[in-house]
Design an enzyme around this catalytic site. Structure first.
Site, PDB file in Angstrom:
ATOM      1  N   ASP A  11       0.870  -1.173   0.000  1.00 22.06           N
ATOM      2  CA  ASP A  11       0.000   0.000   0.000  1.00 22.06           C
ATOM      3  C   ASP A  11       0.911   1.229   0.000  1.00 22.06           C
ATOM      4  OD1 ASP A  11      -2.104   1.730   0.125  1.00 22.06           O
ATOM      5  OD2 ASP A  11      -3.028   0.843   1.902  1.00 22.06           O
ATOM      6  N   ASP A 105      -2.664   2.298  -6.141  1.00 21.79           N
ATOM      7  CA  ASP A 105      -1.616   2.323  -5.114  1.00 21.79           C
ATOM      8  C   ASP A 105      -1.613   1.098  -4.203  1.00 21.79           C
ATOM      9  OD1 ASP A 105      -4.027   2.914  -3.928  1.00 21.79           O
ATOM     10  OD2 ASP A 105      -3.226   4.428  -2.579  1.00 21.79           O
ATOM     11  N   GLU A 106      -2.256   0.034  -4.622  1.00 22.68           N
ATOM     12  CA  GLU A 106      -2.426  -1.094  -3.700  1.00 22.68           C
ATOM     13  C   GLU A 106      -2.508  -2.391  -4.487  1.00 22.68           C
ATOM     14  OE1 GLU A 106      -5.587  -2.318  -0.138  1.00 22.68           O
ATOM     15  OE2 GLU A 106      -5.966  -0.587  -1.433  1.00 22.68           O
TER      16      GLU A 106
END
Length: 484
Positions: A11, A105-106
């Site tokens: 993350d 983003d993950e």
């Protein structure tokens, strides 16, 4: 369930805000809020400095401004975020063929499938190297969680934030989860959390003590069984490499309710065309056209129409969306409109072109897939928009970013990812020497592999002229350029 912590969850830390801080030296260490800046905008991401004041994602922007009036409020630069995300995902795919992106983003990674980890030590080493590689390639930080299941790996990455790494070793899961809040578990939102609290259940261990039958009584069969299994740290979900898109859609929220029916229709047509561009960009077509309308009273209506086969023809999708709008009462005003296409396929059905109304189908025949859309005329100098945070270039002063605009003026701070905080200057919005620019890379390709982050000695070339005092860090002292 596997016996080694070889599922990794990455993350990126406050991703959008961190990108903005990395590209704007004057914002490093300061509160930054990224999102829609209109009256109905919401926070997309807040930097950790902004979170101290209580600002968080999905908060109304007006509330954020009240909590942190001195923060920098910026419009998202999604093209830049996506390009950085792609570089991060490349690093993940180098570790394993099984990478499951959840957002820009993950992502989850199955390290065992890639042969890079088989026990706690090798998994930890892979996580440490990944974090170093991400910093070298992007200048940003990411938090890593390692565990034997997806649920636990995600919990571990949350515990690692910001800029850390946490490993949950098999056999320790129950002890780790026990004292945590029930809100830690996936699927337990505010409503479910309040329901459990009223029943005297506030921690994961209290879920286990309550028992499966009590959870089923409180929450229903599916949710009760699932929550009990998670409380016991049971999660056998595999990492899935490709998550097929179920639909493609676009939507806009309007600062002021739209009351004029003609304008509502024009907005729907515009959204349909944007949806088609996104559809074609992904090489997809679809059978079901969906219209979403949120009215002045926050009631949300959806209407759909299913065609005979998949299409990516803009005329077909526009006309279907218009027909759907005919069935919706927009009296009182509209605050949000959206157009989507579902039932996706990677081909089109030629005879669907005949579904376009009027003589178009007869006169034009099949549309070539590569036909270019008519070029739009560029806006005049006076009509140009200057979104806060976006990149610009000035003939004399070089590269900078918009701090704000209004009353016919635009204020720009001239700095680059590798420069010192730059000087602020103000111009007329129609200044011919000022133009929109592409973002500069946070880390130049030639510096990757080193330990330097933007602003910490990297070799990126600054666009700020040497004549400007680089040590000057004023926040708005530029004088407005006077008219001749």
């Amino acid at each position: 369930m596997r016996t080694a912590p070889t599922i990794l969850h990455l993350d990126m830390d406050a991703f959008f805000a961190s990108v903005e801080q990395a590209s704007k030296p004057s914002l490093r260490g300061k509160a930054v809020v990224v999102g829609g800046l209109g009256p109905r905008g919401v926070v997309a991401t807040a930097s950790y400095e902004a979170r101290v004041f209580g600002v968080h994602s999905a908060m109304p922007m007006g509330q954020a401004r009240r909590l942190a009036p001195n923060a920098a409020y910026l419009v998202p630069r999604f093209t830049l975020y996506k390009s950085i995300s792609e570089r991060v995902m490349e690093l993940l795919r180098a570790l394993s063929p099984l990478v499951e992106p959840l957002s820009l983003d993950e992502a989850f990674v199955d390290l065992e499938a890639g042969g890079v980890a088989w026990d706690e030590r090798s998994a930890r080493l892979a996580g440490v190297k990944l974090r170093a590689d991400i910093r070298a390639v992007t200048g940003l930080t990411g938090s890593v969680g390692l565990a034997a299941s997806k649920m636990l790996a995600k919990i571990a990455s949350e515990e690692a934030k910001p800029d850390g790494l946490v490993v949950i070793e098999p056999g320790t899961e129950r002890a780790m989860l026990g004292p945590m809040s029930v809100r830690t578990l996936p699927g337990v939102g505010p409503a479910t959390g309040d329901h459990l609290r009223r029943a005297g259940i506030t921690t994961v261990e209290e879920i286990v003590e309550a028992g499966e039958d009590e959870l089923v009584r409180l929450l229903g069969k599916a949710h009760g069984h699932g929550l009990y299994a998670m409380a016991l740290a049971r999660d056998d979900r595999p990492v899935v490499a490709e998550r097929e898109a179920k639909s493609v859609s676009v939507e806009d929220t309007y600062d002021v309710d739209i009351h004029d029916r003609t304008r509502v229709g024009l907005e729907v047509q515009r959204l349909a065309e944007r949806c088609v561009r996104r559809l074609r960009g992904a090489g997809l077509s679809g059978r079901t056209i969906v219209l979403k309308v949120r009215r002045y009273d926050f009631s949300t209506l959806t209407r759909s129409e299913t065609l005979r086969g998949p299409t990516d023809d803009p005329a077909v999708i526009r006309e279907a969306a218009a027909r759907l709008l005919d069935s919706v009462d927009t009296t009182g005003g509209v605050r949000l409109l959206g157009v989507g296409v579902s039932g996706l396929a990677d081909y089109t059905q030629e005879d669907l072109f005949a579904q376009a109304a009027g003589e178009r189908a007869v006169a034009e025949g099949p549309v070539e897939e590569n036909t270019a859309a008519p070029a739009e005329e560029p806006p005049s100098l006076a009509e140009r928009r200057w979104p806060a945070g976006h990149d610009v270039r000035h003939v004399r002063f070089g590269h900078g970013w918009v701090q704000g605009s209004g009353l016919g003026r635009v204020t720009v701070r001239f700095e680059t990812p590798s420069s010192e905080p730059g000087r602020v200057r103000t111009f007329w919005v129609d200044d011919p020497d000022l133009e929109a620019a592409d973002p500069l890379p946070l880390v130049l390709r030639g510096t990757e592999g080193g330990d330097e982050a933007p602003g910490a000695g990297s070799q990126a070339v600054s666009s700020v002229p040497a004549s400007l005092p680089k040590s000057w860090s004023g926040s708005g002292g530029g004088a407005a350029t006077s008219r001749p």
